[in-house]
Design an enzyme around this catalytic site. Structure first.
Site, PDB file in Angstrom:
ATOM      1  N   GLU A 170      -2.437   7.393  -8.246  1.00 33.41           N
ATOM      2  CA  GLU A 170      -2.235   6.469  -9.363  1.00 33.41           C
ATOM      3  C   GLU A 170      -2.995   6.925 -10.598  1.00 33.41           C
ATOM      4  OE1 GLU A 170      -2.905   2.454  -8.097  1.00 33.41           O
ATOM      5  OE2 GLU A 170      -1.474   2.623  -6.453  1.00 33.41           O
TER       6      GLU A 170
ATOM      7  N   ARG B  81       0.843  -1.197   0.000  1.00 33.34           N
ATOM      8  CA  ARG B  81       0.000   0.000   0.000  1.00 33.34           C
ATOM      9  C   ARG B  81       0.876   1.243   0.000  1.00 33.34           C
ATOM     10  NH1 ARG B  81      -2.324  -4.025   2.587  1.00 33.34           N
ATOM     11  NH2 ARG B  81      -4.592  -4.299   2.527  1.00 33.34           N
TER      12      ARG B  81
ATOM     13  N   HIS C  47       0.619  -0.688 -10.560  1.00 40.64           N
ATOM     14  CA  HIS C  47      -0.286  -1.474  -9.711  1.00 40.64           C
ATOM     15  C   HIS C  47      -0.649  -2.779 -10.432  1.00 40.64           C
ATOM     16  CE1 HIS C  47      -3.253  -0.845  -6.154  1.00 40.64           C
ATOM     17  NE2 HIS C  47      -2.814  -2.086  -6.209  1.00 40.64           N
TER      18      HIS C  47
END
Length: 318
Positions: free
Chosen positions: A256, A227, A278
């Site tokens: 992101e 995270r 990711h």
């Protein structure tokens, strides 16, 4: 059936077809879960295969007929479990489905950062063949923060390289860590002794802060496939510029959305940082595993059975 996972039914299994065969009408929305976009879709939703975005009380209020939130993945930090419990909405997840994929990705980032893979590629393309001498993973001490499924899978992979393993996890007994071939230590000690640190802790509490960055070795490689919130990003950017660690390799960022205002994306940190979008859980096997778990929960609920992998809700309610 609302689906907001980017990769749902994109592996080898036709999971969307299974839902449609069971009588479900599938509608899709963004994985970031913007409420204005989802509101008209939630209005008719009976079940929701939820992506990585927040599932808030406001989302649940917009879905009066919702019975089930099937998280596509392991983490439920983004789900307001109190609000779900208050509204009688069940929550499930898919534990273990992406363990191997994320562990592989963590190891890929470790090796790429240690061996200067990305800077080397850029140099060759620019006609520069200068060699940066690096170190072998088997000679190094690797600290693992968080020894759940993924942290343990990373440890198992590192064991094949012969690395010395340190671990910090207040929920795992020292005897269990020893059985896994890991020396259990406090976080400060792990920071001071490790050549590589891999983050696998749950929750949103900052782990890598100014204090910890003051303890690490200047050649440290820090890897994060967990995270973004585990890292104080401005503090880390400053530490990288000051040479207090060698490289940060991460699959997650505080923003992101391509926001280059993130301090870690500064041009002067290009050769000290390494990022992937990711994508750690984006293997065919993990996509199928997460999708299978979510669909099994939905189909069980439609049959009137208890869905697998129910997340305990506040007050002991399920």
């Amino acid at each position: 059936m609302l689906v907001t996972s980017r990769s749902f039914s994109s592996g080898d299994l036709d999971l969307a077809g299974e839902l449609e065969a069971a009588g479900c009408r599938i509608v899709t929305g963004p994985s970031t879960h913007e409420l204005d976009v989802l509101r008209p879709l939630l209005a008719d939703a009976t079940a929701w295969i939820a992506g990585t975005g927040p599932v808030s009380a406001a989302h649940l209020d917009a879905a009066p007929g919702l019975h089930l939130v099937a998280r596509y993945g392991v983490g439920v930090d983004a789900v307001d479990l109190e609000a779900a419990a208050a509204r009688g909405v069940l929550v499930t997840n898919t534990p273990g489905a992406n363990t191997g994929a994320v562990a592989d990705h963590a190891l890929a980032l470790v090796l790429a950062a240690l061996r200067d893979v990305a800077p080397g590629d850029r140099g060759v393309r620019a006609g520069r063949w200068a060699v940066q001498r690096t170190r072998e993973l088997g000679t190094l001490t690797v600290g693992i923060v968080g020894l759940g499924r993924i942290g343990r899978a990373v440890a198992a992979r590192l064991g094949g390289f012969g690395s010395t393993l340190l671990g910090f996890d207040p929920w795992v007994p020292p005897a269990e860590l020893q059985r896994l071939g890991i020396e259990g230590v406090e976080l400060d000690a792990l920071a001071g002794r490790s050549d590589v640190i891999s983050l696998h802790a749950p929750g949103e509490e900052v782990v890598v802060d100014e204090h910890l960055l003051g303890l690490v070795r200047p050649h440290l490689v820090l890897v994060n496939t967990a995270r973004a919130a585990l890292v104080d990003e401005p503090a880390l950017a400053g530490a990288l510029r000051a040479g207090r660690l060698r490289c940060y390799a991460s699959d997650v960022l505080g923003s992101e959305s391509g926001d280059h205002a993130n301090p870690l994306l500064a041009d002067d940190l290009l050769d000290r940082t390494l990022f992937t979008p990711h994508s750690a859980a984006q293997t065919v096997q993990a996509v199928d595993g997460m999708g299978r778990g979510a669909v099994d929960a939905v189909l069980a609920h439609l049959r009137g059975d208890q869905p697998p992998h129910l997340v305990p809700l506040p007050g002991g309610r399920r």
